[in-house]
Design a protein around this motif. Structure first.
Motif, PDB file in Angstrom:
ATOM      1  N   THR A 121       0.836  -1.213   0.000  1.00 48.94           N
ATOM      2  CA  THR A 121       0.000   0.000   0.000  1.00 48.94           C
ATOM      3  C   THR A 121       0.865   1.255   0.000  1.00 48.94           C
ATOM      4  O   THR A 121       0.398   2.337   0.361  1.00 48.94           O
ATOM      5  CB  THR A 121      -0.932   0.021   1.233  1.00 48.94           C
TER       6      THR A 121
ATOM      7  N   VAL B  24      -0.517   4.680  -1.202  1.00 52.33           N
ATOM      8  CA  VAL B  24      -1.971   4.629  -1.384  1.00 52.33           C
ATOM      9  C   VAL B  24      -2.643   5.428  -0.268  1.00 52.33           C
ATOM     10  O   VAL B  24      -2.404   5.171   0.907  1.00 52.33           O
ATOM     11  CB  VAL B  24      -2.490   3.168  -1.353  1.00 52.33           C
ATOM     12  N   ALA B  25      -3.480   6.395  -0.651  1.00 48.38           N
ATOM     13  CA  ALA B  25      -4.175   7.197   0.373  1.00 48.38           C
ATOM     14  C   ALA B  25      -5.301   6.376   0.990  1.00 48.38           C
ATOM     15  O   ALA B  25      -6.001   5.663   0.279  1.00 48.38           O
ATOM     16  CB  ALA B  25      -4.740   8.460  -0.264  1.00 48.38           C
ATOM     17  N   PRO B  26      -5.479   6.460   2.306  1.00 48.88           N
ATOM     18  CA  PRO B  26      -6.611   5.750   2.933  1.00 48.88           C
ATOM     19  C   PRO B  26      -7.939   6.242   2.350  1.00 48.88           C
ATOM     20  O   PRO B  26      -8.072   7.416   2.035  1.00 48.88           O
ATOM     21  CB  PRO B  26      -6.496   6.135   4.418  1.00 48.88           C
ATOM     22  N   LEU B  27      -8.898   5.332   2.196  1.00 50.93           N
ATOM     23  CA  LEU B  27     -10.213   5.688   1.660  1.00 50.93           C
ATOM     24  C   LEU B  27     -11.224   5.693   2.801  1.00 50.93           C
ATOM     25  O   LEU B  27     -11.585   4.643   3.329  1.00 50.93           O
ATOM     26  CB  LEU B  27     -10.640   4.675   0.587  1.00 50.93           C
ATOM     27  N   ALA B  28     -11.686   6.884   3.178  1.00 48.23           N
ATOM     28  CA  ALA B  28     -12.613   6.972   4.309  1.00 48.23           C
ATOM     29  C   ALA B  28     -14.054   7.004   3.841  1.00 48.23           C
ATOM     30  O   ALA B  28     -14.955   6.601   4.564  1.00 48.23           O
ATOM     31  CB  ALA B  28     -12.317   8.222   5.134  1.00 48.23           C
ATOM     32  N   HIS B  29     -14.299   7.488   2.628  1.00 47.40           N
ATOM     33  CA  HIS B  29     -15.651   7.623   2.100  1.00 47.40           C
ATOM     34  C   HIS B  29     -15.624   7.046   0.690  1.00 47.40           C
ATOM     35  O   HIS B  29     -14.776   7.407  -0.107  1.00 47.40           O
ATOM     36  CB  HIS B  29     -16.024   9.109   2.077  1.00 47.40           C
ATOM     37  N   PRO B  30     -16.543   6.115   0.390  1.00 51.98           N
ATOM     38  CA  PRO B  30     -16.446   5.414  -0.897  1.00 51.98           C
ATOM     39  C   PRO B  30     -16.556   6.318  -2.116  1.00 51.98           C
ATOM     40  O   PRO B  30     -16.174   5.927  -3.202  1.00 51.98           O
ATOM     41  CB  PRO B  30     -17.594   4.405  -0.849  1.00 51.98           C
ATOM     42  N   LEU B  31     -17.099   7.533  -1.946  1.00 51.70           N
ATOM     43  CA  LEU B  31     -17.161   8.448  -3.088  1.00 51.70           C
ATOM     44  C   LEU B  31     -16.154   9.583  -2.921  1.00 51.70           C
ATOM     45  O   LEU B  31     -16.205  10.576  -3.653  1.00 51.70           O
ATOM     46  CB  LEU B  31     -18.579   9.021  -3.230  1.00 51.70           C
ATOM     47  N   ASP B  32     -15.226   9.414  -1.973  1.00 49.48           N
ATOM     48  CA  ASP B  32     -14.222  10.447  -1.690  1.00 49.48           C
ATOM     49  C   ASP B  32     -14.844  11.808  -1.406  1.00 49.48           C
ATOM     50  O   ASP B  32     -14.243  12.843  -1.685  1.00 49.48           O
ATOM     51  CB  ASP B  32     -13.210  10.575  -2.845  1.00 49.48           C
TER      52      ASP B  32
ATOM     53  N   GLN C 103     -16.778  16.465   3.934  1.00 51.43           N
ATOM     54  CA  GLN C 103     -17.888  16.900   4.776  1.00 51.43           C
ATOM     55  C   GLN C 103     -18.467  18.214   4.258  1.00 51.43           C
ATOM     56  O   GLN C 103     -17.736  19.174   4.028  1.00 51.43           O
ATOM     57  CB  GLN C 103     -17.354  17.087   6.202  1.00 51.43           C
ATOM     58  N   ARG C 104     -19.790  18.216   4.061  1.00 48.01           N
ATOM     59  CA  ARG C 104     -20.444  19.469   3.676  1.00 48.01           C
ATOM     60  C   ARG C 104     -20.698  20.299   4.927  1.00 48.01           C
ATOM     61  O   ARG C 104     -21.009  19.758   5.970  1.00 48.01           O
ATOM     62  CB  ARG C 104     -21.794  19.186   3.010  1.00 48.01           C
TER      63      ARG C 104
END
Lengths: 486, 95
Positions: B46, B49-57, B60-61
């Protein structure tokens, strides 16, 4: 009337064949007669249901009925429902009567749907067999010795048994698709963010998604249209228009490119499941699709990454149950720490505690980088596998589960239970939509085909499932259970 | 990696879950095997490789910092195990 789809019931209500009250009463009687045998409901809300049915009949009499007016359904007991016990399958919330509605519940009742009650589930949606419920296991209507799958096992069993035409479930690692597969119904997990999570009791917030479970893809399209959409109260819901999911249902599959991930047809796949899935793929070829093998090289890491990420998020989400503001509280606490510790020890079941402990451990000092960060990096690689595959093919197909429904009590060991979700879990990590449709029987137990599509491709996904159901009648098969009760 | 009894007790304390010694031993065995499974992630390269925290990248709004909810204390306190005069009751914290 218990064996009709939502679409057929809507037509019957329109034609005046029966009223929503008659339909509701008929199904409540079926639940009363049959559910003691399969335990698919935690709460049956008959009075509210009849009141909602009367209101729907009045709307229809005025000529104002929409496509869902007066149609019955059930809600997994994870959806907060105003004035109704919302237990999440846990002793912790056995006394919790929700003071508000989840966004999806609000939307469905605004659309005129009639909820008959709250369905059984694995505690806090943690499980693959519905054996982790505080309210006891659910039995599979196709074979009462088999589990219905989990965690939305009550929703799947209730639809299969003809107690309701449809139900809502949630899916964090396969909890809509696997029970849909085990119970021979159609279940859709939408794209992450497609449906608001507001008021849905949280398990793993970066994976949880609600979706429809029904008798046909067409019904799932109808329900998804009603529950999808942006919600200011859920910051992870996506600000994107909701298409008419039924509009795409007529499209031809000529030229459709199907990929079969070779990792989904490997060791551990039951030969009868494989045969039914390959037969279903042949149906698609006869409808004009082409088929090729593809690879999702990180598939075997998905369960490993999931069982780091999901318990970590769960340990944080479930810290809210403190015995103070709501939920179970122990007797005679000596001090605040004792109050927390005993309330939580008594309120949570074994699997929930196992995952909280796992998550607390991997997030604790000295372990975070090795587990959580590493798992999030692998998660990106897993998602990339799907993005790469969708460069070459339109959709992916394979079995939903490696085996048909297993026997109650067959998987006592947690790791072997986790491995049941080998084909469903990566989809949540990647955030893409997936649907399970019935495509055959292995002995007395149904087999599901899983179809996967790119983010937000639900219109295509539902049409692809629908075209199969136009060409075959597996989705119309019903178990012998409850057949003699009209 | 294997998990010691003390690790489980520590996690249980951090998670505020009362756990007897027998239970801790049971969980140590289970969690050890789950961690063994998770340890196989170490074999994946890895690097970078950037960690994926949100499946759509998605990020926060934010919204304007305005009050949007009314006070519903009574309604929410109806869910509570013990309240008095609008307050949540807990064992004495300060002597």
């Amino acid at each position: 009337m218990h064996d009709k789809t939502l679409t057929e019931l809507a037509a019957a209500l329109d034609a005046g064949e029966f009223s929503s009250r008659e339909l509701t009463q008929n199904l409540l009687e079926r639940i009363g007669a049959l559910d003691p045998e399969i335990n698919s409901f935690i709460s049956v809300t008959g009075e509210q249901a009849l009141a909602a049915a009367d209101a729907a009949d009045a709307v229809r009499a005025k000529g104002n009925a929409g496509p869902l007016t007066g149609l019955p359904l059930a809600l997994k007991d994870i959806f907060c429902t105003l004035g109704v016990k919302t237990s999440c399958g846990s002793r912790m919330l056995d006394s919790f009567v929700s003071p508000y509605d989840a966004t999806v519940v609000e939307k469905l009742s605004e659309a005129g749907m009639v909820s008959l009650g709250k369905t059984n589930m694995d505690e806090f949606a943690m499980g693959s067999s519905n054996e982790n419920s505080h309210y006891g296991p659910v039995k599979n209507p196709w074979d009462l010795n088999a589990v219905p799958g989990g965690s939305s096992g009550g929703s799947a069993a209730a639809v299969a048994a003809g107690l309701v035409p449809a139900a809502l479930g949630t899916d964090t690692g396969g909890s809509i698709r696997q029970p849909a597969s085990f119970c021979g119904i159609t279940g859709l997990k939408p794209t992450y963010g497609r449906v608001s999570r507001y008021g849905i009791i949280a398990y793993a917030s970066s994976l949880d998604q609600a979706g429809p479970m029904a008798r046909s893809a067409e019904d799932c399209a109808l329900l998804l249209g009603a529950i999808a959409g942006h919600d200011l109260r859920d910051s992870t819901s996506v600000a994107r228009g909701v298409p008419d999911y039924r509009e795409a249902l007529g499209e031809s599959l000529s030229g459709l490119k199907i990929g079969l991930p070779k990792e989904y047809f490997g060791d551990g796949l039951d030969p009868q499941v494989e045969a039914a899935v390959r037969d279903a793929v042949k149906v698609y070829e006869s409808l004009g699709a082409t088929v090729r093998e593809v690879s999702l090289p990180h598939t075997h890491h998905a369960i490993r990454a999931y069982y780091v990420i999901a318990p970590a998020e769960a340990s944080s989400n479930l810290s809210r149950y403190d015995g103070v503001r709501f939920g179970h509280r122990c007797e005679n606490p000596t001090d605040l720490i004792d109050l927390y510790k005993r309330s939580r020890a008594e309120g949570f079941g074994e699997e929930v505690k196992r995952r909280i402990l796992m998550g607390t451990h991997t997030l604790s000092e000295g372990f975070f980088d090795a587990y959580y960060k590493k798992a999030q990096q692998v998660r990106r690689l897993i998602r990339q596998d799907f993005l790469d595959a969708f460069e070459d093919v339109d959709v992916l197909m394979g079995p939903t589960s490696p085996t048909p429904a297993f026997d109650l009590g067959a998987n006592k060991d947690p790791v072997s239970m986790y491995l049941q979700d080998i084909y469903t879990i990566a989809i949540n990590l990647a955030g893409i939509p997936g649907i399970s449709i019935p495509v055959g029987l292995a002995g007395s137990r149904p087999v599901g085909l899983q179809i996967l599509a790119p983010h937000f491709a639900e219109p295509q996904l539902l049409n692809i499932a629908h075209q199969f159901q136009q060409a075959t009648d597996w989705h119309r098969q019903q178990p012998a259970f409850g057949k003699e009760n009209a | 990696m294997s998990l010691e009894h003390a690790d489980v007790k520590r996690a249980a304390h951090l998670a505020r879950i009362a756990l007897g010694d027998d239970e801790a031993a049971h969980y140590a065995a289970d969690l050890g095997r789950i961690l063994e499974m998770a340890d196989q992630l170490q074999a994946v390269d890895t690097e970078g490789v950037a960690p994926l925290a949100h499946p759509l990248d998605a990020t926060q709004r934010l919204r304007a910092d305005e009050v949007t909810e009314g006070n519903q204390r009574e309604r929410f306190q109806r869910c509570a195990p013990a309240v008095e005069n609008g307050l949540y009751l807990v064992p004495r914290v300060v002597e």
